[in-house]
Motif scaffolding. Structure first.
Motif, mmCIF file in Angstrom:
data_model
loop_
_atom_site.group_PDB
_atom_site.id
_atom_site.type_symbol
_atom_site.label_atom_id
_atom_site.label_comp_id
_atom_site.label_asym_id
_atom_site.label_seq_id
_atom_site.Cartn_x
_atom_site.Cartn_y
_atom_site.Cartn_z
ATOM 1 N N MET A 59 -37.846 77.064 -113.644
ATOM 2 C CA MET A 59 -36.655 77.822 -113.257
ATOM 3 C C MET A 59 -36.977 79.072 -112.443
ATOM 4 O O MET A 59 -36.305 79.328 -111.447
ATOM 5 C CB MET A 59 -35.804 78.135 -114.481
ATOM 6 C CG MET A 59 -35.146 76.878 -115.006
ATOM 7 S SD MET A 59 -33.904 77.012 -116.313
ATOM 8 C CE MET A 59 -33.527 78.692 -116.494
ATOM 9 N N ARG A 82 -29.784 61.780 -114.787
ATOM 10 C CA ARG A 82 -30.472 62.733 -115.664
ATOM 11 C C ARG A 82 -31.476 62.010 -116.558
ATOM 12 O O ARG A 82 -32.578 62.489 -116.792
ATOM 13 C CB ARG A 82 -29.471 63.511 -116.505
ATOM 14 C CG ARG A 82 -28.684 64.537 -115.708
ATOM 15 C CD ARG A 82 -27.903 65.466 -116.612
ATOM 16 N NE ARG A 82 -26.934 64.769 -117.429
ATOM 17 C CZ ARG A 82 -25.667 64.545 -117.100
ATOM 18 N NH1 ARG A 82 -25.217 64.967 -115.923
ATOM 19 N NH2 ARG A 82 -24.848 63.924 -117.918
ATOM 20 N N PHE A 105 -39.804 71.564 -113.904
ATOM 21 C CA PHE A 105 -38.540 72.262 -114.132
ATOM 22 C C PHE A 105 -38.798 73.769 -114.293
ATOM 23 O O PHE A 105 -38.477 74.394 -115.299
ATOM 24 C CB PHE A 105 -37.736 71.714 -115.311
ATOM 25 C CG PHE A 105 -36.268 71.895 -115.060
ATOM 26 C CD1 PHE A 105 -35.550 70.933 -114.398
ATOM 27 C CD2 PHE A 105 -35.642 73.069 -115.419
ATOM 28 C CE1 PHE A 105 -34.210 71.129 -114.107
ATOM 29 C CE2 PHE A 105 -34.303 73.277 -115.129
ATOM 30 C CZ PHE A 105 -33.586 72.298 -114.478
ATOM 31 N N PRO A 147 -30.108 76.057 -111.776
ATOM 32 C CA PRO A 147 -31.105 75.474 -112.681
ATOM 33 C C PRO A 147 -30.768 75.690 -114.149
ATOM 34 O O PRO A 147 -31.084 74.850 -114.992
ATOM 35 C CB PRO A 147 -32.417 76.148 -112.291
ATOM 36 C CG PRO A 147 -32.031 77.381 -111.568
ATOM 37 C CD PRO A 147 -30.694 77.094 -110.934
ATOM 38 N N LEU A 191 -30.845 69.257 -108.107
ATOM 39 C CA LEU A 191 -30.527 69.728 -109.454
ATOM 40 C C LEU A 191 -29.094 69.450 -109.852
ATOM 41 O O LEU A 191 -28.819 69.210 -111.018
ATOM 42 C CB LEU A 191 -30.785 71.240 -109.559
ATOM 43 C CG LEU A 191 -32.234 71.667 -109.420
ATOM 44 C CD1 LEU A 191 -32.313 73.190 -109.305
ATOM 45 C CD2 LEU A 191 -33.058 71.185 -110.586
ATOM 46 N N GLN A 217 -30.630 72.654 -116.637
ATOM 47 C CA GLN A 217 -31.510 72.633 -117.806
ATOM 48 C C GLN A 217 -30.713 72.373 -119.087
ATOM 49 O O GLN A 217 -31.180 71.648 -119.970
ATOM 50 C CB GLN A 217 -32.280 73.944 -117.932
ATOM 51 C CG GLN A 217 -33.240 73.915 -119.112
ATOM 52 C CD GLN A 217 -33.946 75.218 -119.316
ATOM 53 O OE1 GLN A 217 -33.353 76.286 -119.176
ATOM 54 N NE2 GLN A 217 -35.221 75.160 -119.635
ATOM 55 N N ILE A 251 -30.169 68.664 -119.257
ATOM 56 C CA ILE A 251 -31.422 67.949 -119.514
ATOM 57 C C ILE A 251 -31.865 68.135 -120.960
ATOM 58 O O ILE A 251 -32.259 67.181 -121.635
ATOM 59 C CB ILE A 251 -32.509 68.408 -118.527
ATOM 60 C CG1 ILE A 251 -32.159 67.897 -117.125
ATOM 61 C CG2 ILE A 251 -33.891 67.921 -118.959
ATOM 62 C CD1 ILE A 251 -32.945 68.541 -116.028
ATOM 63 N N GLU A 252 -31.794 69.363 -121.463
ATOM 64 C CA GLU A 252 -32.192 69.619 -122.845
ATOM 65 C C GLU A 252 -31.270 68.902 -123.825
ATOM 66 O O GLU A 252 -31.722 68.384 -124.846
ATOM 67 C CB GLU A 252 -32.225 71.119 -123.126
ATOM 68 C CG GLU A 252 -33.386 71.819 -122.462
ATOM 69 C CD GLU A 252 -34.736 71.221 -122.832
ATOM 70 O OE1 GLU A 252 -34.971 70.934 -124.037
ATOM 71 O OE2 GLU A 252 -35.553 71.007 -121.924
#
Length: 83
Positions: free
Chosen positions: A51, A22, A49, A64, A13, A68, A71-72
């Protein structure tokens, strides 16, 4: 779950924190996860993913969460850099 296993997932991660990595994850989470020797439960959590599963496996909740966010941000930008 043993500490060694949670460290394996944590490293997937956060250790791979360059944008190209990523991007690979965003484009195909299953293919990305297949690049590591993760136990099946960790692989499934990484692909989804998940969490709560990460935390249940021993990952610190912040790991995480921060992953996240990155990633978002990348998904919202359509993969464009610096957006």
């Amino acid at each position: 779950m043993p500490l060694r296993a949670s460290l394996s997932l944590d490293s997937r991660l956060v250790d791979e924190d360059d944008e190209a990595t990523r991007k690979r994850y965003v484009e195909n989470p299953a293919a990305y996860a297949d690049g590591f020797k993760l136990p099946p439960d960790q692989r499934a959590a990484l692909v989804a993913f998940d969490m709560p599963a990460f935390v249940k496996m021993g990952a610190h909740p912040l790991v995480p969460f921060l992953a996240q966010m990155q990633i978002e941000r990348l998904r919202r930008s359509g993969g464009r850099r610096g957006t």
